[in-house]
Design a protein around this motif. Structure first.
Motif, PDB file in Angstrom:
ATOM      1  N   MET A  74       0.681  -1.418  -0.279  1.00 24.46           N
ATOM      2  CA  MET A  74       0.184  -0.220   0.195  1.00 24.46           C
ATOM      3  C   MET A  74       1.087   1.483  -0.136  1.00 24.46           C
ATOM      4  O   MET A  74       2.065   1.264   0.327  1.00 24.46           O
ATOM      5  CB  MET A  74      -0.831   0.106   1.408  1.00 24.46           C
ATOM      6  N   THR A  75       0.423   1.749  -0.753  1.00 27.55           N
ATOM      7  CA  THR A  75       1.236   3.414  -1.160  1.00 27.55           C
ATOM      8  C   THR A  75       1.131   4.206  -0.076  1.00 27.55           C
ATOM      9  O   THR A  75      -0.437   4.753  -0.380  1.00 27.55           O
ATOM     10  CB  THR A  75       1.561   3.994  -2.152  1.00 27.55           C
ATOM     11  N   ILE A  76       1.641   4.982   0.543  1.00 24.35           N
ATOM     12  CA  ILE A  76       0.259   6.614   1.352  1.00 24.35           C
ATOM     13  C   ILE A  76       1.588   6.994   0.892  1.00 24.35           C
ATOM     14  O   ILE A  76       2.534   7.986   0.925  1.00 24.35           O
ATOM     15  CB  ILE A  76       1.049   6.066   3.037  1.00 24.35           C
ATOM     16  N   ARG A  77       0.408   8.258   0.509  1.00 24.22           N
ATOM     17  CA  ARG A  77       1.210  10.154  -0.231  1.00 24.22           C
ATOM     18  C   ARG A  77       0.549  11.234   1.163  1.00 24.22           C
ATOM     19  O   ARG A  77      -0.310  11.116   1.247  1.00 24.22           O
ATOM     20  CB  ARG A  77       0.100   9.780  -1.743  1.00 24.22           C
TER      21      ARG A  77
ATOM     22  N   PRO B  81      -8.848  16.202  -7.533  1.00 26.12           N
ATOM     23  CA  PRO B  81      -9.004  14.412  -7.800  1.00 26.12           C
ATOM     24  C   PRO B  81      -8.899  14.303  -6.754  1.00 26.12           C
ATOM     25  O   PRO B  81      -8.604  12.689  -6.624  1.00 26.12           O
ATOM     26  CB  PRO B  81      -8.274  15.087  -8.691  1.00 26.12           C
ATOM     27  N   VAL B  82      -7.810  14.685  -5.902  1.00 22.45           N
ATOM     28  CA  VAL B  82      -7.464  13.231  -4.618  1.00 22.45           C
ATOM     29  C   VAL B  82      -7.936  13.259  -3.499  1.00 22.45           C
ATOM     30  O   VAL B  82      -8.327  14.553  -3.353  1.00 22.45           O
ATOM     31  CB  VAL B  82      -5.598  14.475  -4.062  1.00 22.45           C
ATOM     32  N   PRO B  83      -7.834  11.666  -3.437  1.00 23.64           N
ATOM     33  CA  PRO B  83      -8.232  11.814  -2.923  1.00 23.64           C
ATOM     34  C   PRO B  83      -8.079  12.055  -1.275  1.00 23.64           C
ATOM     35  O   PRO B  83      -7.283  10.813  -0.528  1.00 23.64           O
ATOM     36  CB  PRO B  83      -9.098  10.263  -2.918  1.00 23.64           C
ATOM     37  N   PHE B  84      -8.228  12.159  -0.362  1.00 19.09           N
ATOM     38  CA  PHE B  84      -7.666  12.200   1.207  1.00 19.09           C
ATOM     39  C   PHE B  84      -8.301  11.228   2.372  1.00 19.09           C
ATOM     40  O   PHE B  84      -9.443  11.961   2.690  1.00 19.09           O
ATOM     41  CB  PHE B  84      -7.840  13.784   1.905  1.00 19.09           C
TER      42      PHE B  84
END
Length: 98
Positions: free
Chosen positions: A1-4, A46-49
């Motif tokens: 899983m990638t966390i940004r 567009p970024v899902p936080f």
């Protein structure tokens, strides 16, 4: 899983505009600061936080609210005093011109 992780500084305040040292002083956003936060909100729509973290200073809370205003679903906004900027004591408001 990638966390940004997205790090954003609060919008401009009158103290920032006057080039005064501002840490814990809770100054409101200027019109320019509000507009910048609104524009960043458009760019980040567009970024899902999953969550949004902010200090408990009004300028940071308003900046965060403006950024996530168009997000659906609305991510939880978590205020933490530990995220406050540094307290500069008697240097708060100093412009360095003395």
């Amino acid at each position: 899983m990638t966390i940004r992780l997205y790090l954003v500084r609060h919008g401009e305040t009158p103290m920032n505009a006057a080039r005064q040292l501002q840490g814990i002083t809770d100054a409101a956003l200027t019109a320019k600061g509000r507009a910048a936060a609104d524009r960043l909100g458009e760019l980040l729509r567009p970024v899902p936080f999953a969550k949004v973290f902010t200090s408990d200073r009004g300028r940071t809370i308003e900046t965060a609210h403006r950024i996530i205003a168009g997000h659906r679903p609305q991510p939880p906004l978590i205020q933490l005093s530990a995220l406050r900027e540094y307290y500069f004591g008697g240097l708060e408001g100093d412009s360095g011109n003395a």
